[in-house]
Write a protein that holds these residues in place. Structure first.
Motif, PDB file in Angstrom:
ATOM      1  N   GLU A  25       0.838  -1.208   0.000  1.00  0.00           N
ATOM      2  CA  GLU A  25       0.000   0.000   0.000  1.00  0.00           C
ATOM      3  C   GLU A  25       0.871   1.256   0.000  1.00  0.00           C
ATOM      4  O   GLU A  25       0.555   2.239  -0.672  1.00  0.00           O
ATOM      5  CB  GLU A  25      -0.922   0.010   1.230  1.00  0.00           C
ATOM      6  CG  GLU A  25      -2.042  -0.997   1.158  1.00  0.00           C
ATOM      7  CD  GLU A  25      -2.782  -1.166   2.483  1.00  0.00           C
ATOM      8  OE1 GLU A  25      -2.447  -0.472   3.478  1.00  0.00           O
ATOM      9  OE2 GLU A  25      -3.702  -2.000   2.526  1.00  0.00           O
ATOM     10  N   ALA A  79       1.988   1.995  -3.459  1.00  0.00           N
ATOM     11  CA  ALA A  79       0.911   2.623  -4.226  1.00  0.00           C
ATOM     12  C   ALA A  79       0.706   4.075  -3.810  1.00  0.00           C
ATOM     13  O   ALA A  79       0.511   4.948  -4.668  1.00  0.00           O
ATOM     14  CB  ALA A  79      -0.391   1.835  -4.041  1.00  0.00           C
ATOM     15  N   GLU A  95       0.969   7.362  -6.209  1.00  0.00           N
ATOM     16  CA  GLU A  95      -0.109   8.366  -6.301  1.00  0.00           C
ATOM     17  C   GLU A  95       0.428   9.760  -6.003  1.00  0.00           C
ATOM     18  O   GLU A  95       0.097  10.717  -6.696  1.00  0.00           O
ATOM     19  CB  GLU A  95      -1.251   8.025  -5.339  1.00  0.00           C
ATOM     20  CG  GLU A  95      -2.135   6.917  -5.849  1.00  0.00           C
ATOM     21  CD  GLU A  95      -3.299   6.608  -4.919  1.00  0.00           C
ATOM     22  OE1 GLU A  95      -3.168   6.756  -3.679  1.00  0.00           O
ATOM     23  OE2 GLU A  95      -4.350   6.204  -5.446  1.00  0.00           O
ATOM     24  N   VAL A 111      -3.691   5.086  -9.571  1.00  0.00           N
ATOM     25  CA  VAL A 111      -3.465   3.726  -9.084  1.00  0.00           C
ATOM     26  C   VAL A 111      -4.794   2.999  -8.872  1.00  0.00           C
ATOM     27  O   VAL A 111      -5.683   3.510  -8.204  1.00  0.00           O
ATOM     28  CB  VAL A 111      -2.653   3.752  -7.767  1.00  0.00           C
ATOM     29  CG1 VAL A 111      -2.440   2.354  -7.237  1.00  0.00           C
ATOM     30  CG2 VAL A 111      -1.318   4.460  -7.989  1.00  0.00           C
ATOM     31  N   SER A 112      -4.895   1.814  -9.456  1.00  0.00           N
ATOM     32  CA  SER A 112      -6.067   0.947  -9.283  1.00  0.00           C
ATOM     33  C   SER A 112      -5.609  -0.360  -8.648  1.00  0.00           C
ATOM     34  O   SER A 112      -4.505  -0.824  -8.916  1.00  0.00           O
ATOM     35  CB  SER A 112      -6.706   0.624 -10.637  1.00  0.00           C
ATOM     36  OG  SER A 112      -7.066   1.799 -11.301  1.00  0.00           O
ATOM     37  N   PRO A 113      -6.484  -0.974  -7.842  1.00  0.00           N
ATOM     38  CA  PRO A 113      -6.122  -2.275  -7.273  1.00  0.00           C
ATOM     39  C   PRO A 113      -5.960  -3.310  -8.384  1.00  0.00           C
ATOM     40  O   PRO A 113      -6.662  -3.279  -9.389  1.00  0.00           O
ATOM     41  CB  PRO A 113      -7.311  -2.638  -6.384  1.00  0.00           C
ATOM     42  CG  PRO A 113      -8.091  -1.388  -6.229  1.00  0.00           C
ATOM     43  CD  PRO A 113      -7.788  -0.513  -7.398  1.00  0.00           C
ATOM     44  N   ARG A 114      -5.044  -4.210  -8.194  1.00  0.00           N
ATOM     45  CA  ARG A 114      -4.807  -5.300  -9.127  1.00  0.00           C
ATOM     46  C   ARG A 114      -5.626  -6.493  -8.654  1.00  0.00           C
ATOM     47  O   ARG A 114      -5.622  -6.814  -7.467  1.00  0.00           O
ATOM     48  CB  ARG A 114      -3.324  -5.657  -9.100  1.00  0.00           C
ATOM     49  CG  ARG A 114      -2.915  -6.743 -10.036  1.00  0.00           C
ATOM     50  CD  ARG A 114      -1.416  -7.048  -9.788  1.00  0.00           C
ATOM     51  NE  ARG A 114      -0.827  -7.733 -10.894  1.00  0.00           N
ATOM     52  CZ  ARG A 114      -0.969  -9.033 -11.112  1.00  0.00           C
ATOM     53  NH1 ARG A 114      -1.705  -9.771 -10.310  1.00  0.00           N
ATOM     54  NH2 ARG A 114      -0.381  -9.582 -12.151  1.00  0.00           N
ATOM     55  N   TYR A 170      -1.104  -3.559  -7.435  1.00  0.00           N
ATOM     56  CA  TYR A 170      -1.763  -2.406  -8.045  1.00  0.00           C
ATOM     57  C   TYR A 170      -1.386  -2.284  -9.518  1.00  0.00           C
ATOM     58  O   TYR A 170      -0.376  -2.817  -9.967  1.00  0.00           O
ATOM     59  CB  TYR A 170      -1.359  -1.123  -7.301  1.00  0.00           C
ATOM     60  CG  TYR A 170      -1.835  -1.145  -5.868  1.00  0.00           C
ATOM     61  CD1 TYR A 170      -3.101  -0.685  -5.546  1.00  0.00           C
ATOM     62  CD2 TYR A 170      -1.037  -1.676  -4.860  1.00  0.00           C
ATOM     63  CE1 TYR A 170      -3.566  -0.740  -4.246  1.00  0.00           C
ATOM     64  CE2 TYR A 170      -1.491  -1.734  -3.554  1.00  0.00           C
ATOM     65  CZ  TYR A 170      -2.755  -1.261  -3.248  1.00  0.00           C
ATOM     66  OH  TYR A 170      -3.217  -1.320  -1.968  1.00  0.00           O
TER      67      TYR A 170
END
Length: 167
Positions: free
Chosen positions: A99, A102, A106, A112-115, A126
């Protein structure tokens, strides 16, 4: 050596995902930056290979991943639009570490999008994007023979002429 297997798997994944492979090693970072980016004065100029490399290093540092190294493969030797970085750990990285990676991306302007979790590799992470650049940040206990974090980055416009052979 496990790193070679990781690099081969990473390249295969990026080629499938992006339809473009390649990268930059330490020797050709300046040339790669010029070829994989829009001229500095152009409207909407995006990240350069060098700035993406700096963002990856900063993000890994924010997640307290030590020993980050950029992996060179046949594709990263020939093309200037792909980077692969890995940091091996003794156990699966804590989600909070990932996190932080990520969050740093950002902070540096990446969307950033969750993977989606990958049950095959027990990985999580991510999918950051910035300009024409995309990343796949994945961490886990068995990432193609490695435990730790793998960060792959590639320019979507690679096929449009940003690939540059190295001597």
């Amino acid at each position: 050596m496990r790193g070679a297997g990781v690099a081969a798997a990473a390249v295969a994944a990026v080629v499938v995902l992006a339809g473009c492979g390649g990268g930059s090693d330490e020797r050709s970072e300046g040339a790669a930056s010029a070829s994989a980016s829009v001229p500095a004065g152009a409207k909407g100029a995006g990240p350069t290979t060098a700035s993406v490399r700096r963002d990856i290093r900063a993000a890994a540092g924010a997640g307290t991943f030590e020993g980050l190294r950029f992996v060179r493969t046949g594709l990263t030797e020939r093309l200037a639009c792909q980077l692969i970085a890995v940091a091996e750990t003794s156990a699966a990285p804590a989600r909070r570490q990932v996190e932080r990676v990520a969050e740093e991306l950002e902070r540096r302007g990446w969307k950033v999008s969750p993977r989606p979790e990958n049950k095959e590799t027990a990985g999580y992470g991510y999918l950051p994007e910035k300009g024409s650049w995309h990343m796949d940040v994945i961490a886990g206990a068995d990432l193609h023979g490695m435990t730790g974090i793998m960060i792959e980055a590639w320019a979507a416009d690679c096929a449009a002429g940003s690939a540059t052979p190295t001597p």
